[in-house]
Write a protein that holds these residues in place. Sequence first.
Motif, short mmCIF file in Angstrom:
data_model
loop_
_atom_site.label_atom_id
_atom_site.label_comp_id
_atom_site.label_asym_id
_atom_site.label_seq_id
_atom_site.Cartn_x
_atom_site.Cartn_y
_atom_site.Cartn_z
N SER A 1 0.86 -1.18 0.00
CA SER A 1 0.00 0.00 0.00
C SER A 1 0.89 1.23 0.00
O SER A 1 2.10 1.13 -0.09
CB SER A 1 -0.91 -0.01 1.22
OG SER A 1 -0.13 0.18 2.39
N ARG A 2 0.31 2.40 0.11
CA ARG A 2 1.10 3.62 0.12
C ARG A 2 2.14 3.60 1.23
O ARG A 2 3.25 4.12 1.08
CB ARG A 2 0.19 4.84 0.32
CG ARG A 2 -0.69 5.18 -0.86
CD ARG A 2 -1.56 6.36 -0.49
NE ARG A 2 -2.55 6.63 -1.52
CZ ARG A 2 -2.44 7.58 -2.44
NH1 ARG A 2 -1.36 8.32 -2.46
NH2 ARG A 2 -3.40 7.77 -3.32
N ASN A 3 1.80 3.06 2.38
CA ASN A 3 2.66 3.15 3.56
C ASN A 3 3.32 1.83 3.89
O ASN A 3 3.67 1.57 5.03
CB ASN A 3 1.85 3.65 4.76
CG ASN A 3 1.24 5.01 4.50
OD1 ASN A 3 1.93 5.90 4.03
ND2 ASN A 3 -0.05 5.16 4.78
N GLY B 1 -3.51 2.19 -2.55
CA GLY B 1 -3.13 2.18 -1.15
C GLY B 1 -4.29 1.96 -0.22
O GLY B 1 -4.09 1.78 0.97
N SER C 1 6.34 6.45 -3.88
CA SER C 1 5.83 7.43 -2.93
C SER C 1 4.34 7.68 -3.17
O SER C 1 3.79 7.28 -4.20
CB SER C 1 6.59 8.74 -3.09
OG SER C 1 6.28 9.35 -4.34
N PRO C 2 3.66 8.37 -2.23
CA PRO C 2 2.26 8.76 -2.48
C PRO C 2 2.10 9.57 -3.75
O PRO C 2 1.09 9.44 -4.45
CB PRO C 2 1.92 9.59 -1.23
CG PRO C 2 2.80 9.05 -0.16
CD PRO C 2 4.09 8.71 -0.85
N GLN C 3 3.08 10.38 -4.10
CA GLN C 3 3.00 11.15 -5.33
C GLN C 3 3.02 10.24 -6.56
O GLN C 3 2.35 10.51 -7.56
CB GLN C 3 4.16 12.15 -5.41
CG GLN C 3 4.09 13.31 -4.42
CD GLN C 3 4.41 12.88 -2.99
OE1 GLN C 3 5.14 11.92 -2.77
NE2 GLN C 3 3.83 13.59 -2.03
N ASP C 4 3.78 9.15 -6.47
CA ASP C 4 3.81 8.19 -7.58
C ASP C 4 2.44 7.52 -7.73
O ASP C 4 1.94 7.35 -8.84
CB ASP C 4 4.89 7.13 -7.34
CG ASP C 4 6.29 7.70 -7.39
OD1 ASP C 4 6.55 8.57 -8.25
OD2 ASP C 4 7.12 7.29 -6.55
N PHE C 5 1.83 7.13 -6.59
CA PHE C 5 0.51 6.53 -6.66
C PHE C 5 -0.50 7.49 -7.27
O PHE C 5 -1.37 7.09 -8.05
CB PHE C 5 0.04 6.08 -5.27
CG PHE C 5 0.65 4.80 -4.80
CD1 PHE C 5 0.34 3.60 -5.41
CD2 PHE C 5 1.55 4.78 -3.74
CE1 PHE C 5 0.91 2.41 -5.00
CE2 PHE C 5 2.12 3.59 -3.31
CZ PHE C 5 1.80 2.40 -3.93
N ASP C 6 -0.40 8.77 -6.91
CA ASP C 6 -1.29 9.76 -7.51
C ASP C 6 -1.09 9.83 -9.02
O ASP C 6 -2.06 9.96 -9.78
CB ASP C 6 -1.04 11.14 -6.89
CG ASP C 6 -1.50 11.22 -5.43
OD1 ASP C 6 -2.33 10.39 -5.03
OD2 ASP C 6 -1.01 12.12 -4.71
N GLU D 1 -2.78 6.88 -10.70
CA GLU D 1 -4.23 7.04 -10.75
C GLU D 1 -4.65 8.05 -11.82
O GLU D 1 -5.60 7.82 -12.57
CB GLU D 1 -4.76 7.47 -9.38
CG GLU D 1 -6.27 7.54 -9.28
CD GLU D 1 -6.75 7.74 -7.86
OE1 GLU D 1 -7.97 7.93 -7.68
OE2 GLU D 1 -5.91 7.72 -6.93
N ASP E 1 -3.06 -1.53 -5.52
CA ASP E 1 -1.86 -1.72 -4.71
C ASP E 1 -0.69 -2.11 -5.59
O ASP E 1 -0.85 -2.50 -6.75
CB ASP E 1 -2.08 -2.74 -3.58
CG ASP E 1 -2.70 -4.03 -4.05
OD1 ASP E 1 -3.12 -4.82 -3.20
OD2 ASP E 1 -2.75 -4.27 -5.27
#
Length: 315
Positions: free
Chosen positions: A151-153, A167, A186-191, A194, A249
């Motif tokens: 997940s993100r974390n 995530g 990173s969270p920015q990569d997941f964004d 999406e 994920d």
Amino acid sequence: MMTTFSRGRRTAVAFSLAALMAVAATAGEARPGGGSSMGSRGSRTYSAPAPTATAPGSVAPMQRSMTQPGSPMGSPAAAPQRRFGGGFFAGLLGAGLLGALIGGGFFGGLGGIASFIGLLLQVGLIVGLAMLAFRFFRRRQQEPALAGAYSRNGPAPAGPGPLGGLGGASGGGAARPAQPDQVGISPQDFDAFERTLGQVQLAYGNEDVATLRRHTTPEMAGYFTEELKANAARGVVNKIADVKLQQGDLAESWREGPVDYATVAMRYTLRDATVDRASGRVVETGAPEATEIWTFARERGGPWLVSAIQQTRAA
């Protein structure tokens, strides 16, 4: 007395067979990548990502790729592979059809109905041989599944995630994968993943080739352009709207030289319909939800681009 086919009749039969093979290869595809697995994942192109909480089933093997099995670091070959064994099958099939056009099959000397039946048997034999060859090479390329769900974390939580989207996977817990996150997603990569999902889907529905090229590798842009041209030839357009990621994920991420790769399982909803260009009549409606495995690639400091889409199978 046995009736013989004219050369024109044999030509028509040969082209009909070729058309049927093409339809079989593309049937069921609507949204970009729908119904098929295509693209490149570097040296892992022919290795299946591990199941994740979002996609707990198996992943369909790559059917179209410019990366040849066994090529070092997954380097692309000069021409893309096609289904049913790629160039190997196409060459054999082409030889048989050419023989039919000039009055003989693979073995020549057969006319009329006997020639027609012989051609069908030869095509069937080649399909079988090509599939055996494909399975052989796939087995040789198969590697142990090492990656798990992230997940993100970090590892996916044991219970439902706090948010939907990447995530926010829900379901059973997943242990930390044996294959680590080598890139540090990173969270920015997941964004970015999406956003790219929605941008690619909408650009495909609008037949916006320029936008597709901005968000995908040249290989994937080429496949999408082929599909759009095929739709235009059929007189239809694939309309896509309301794309929304529901869950996602990370299966694995790694580096190969200057290129980063990230393979992500994504479950999303959308409105997907194939429409007649002239009348606007809906001729086919796609499923309202899809779960697919998308691989993104980037050169250091560059944007993430879609490099592969694979279909999932039920657990």
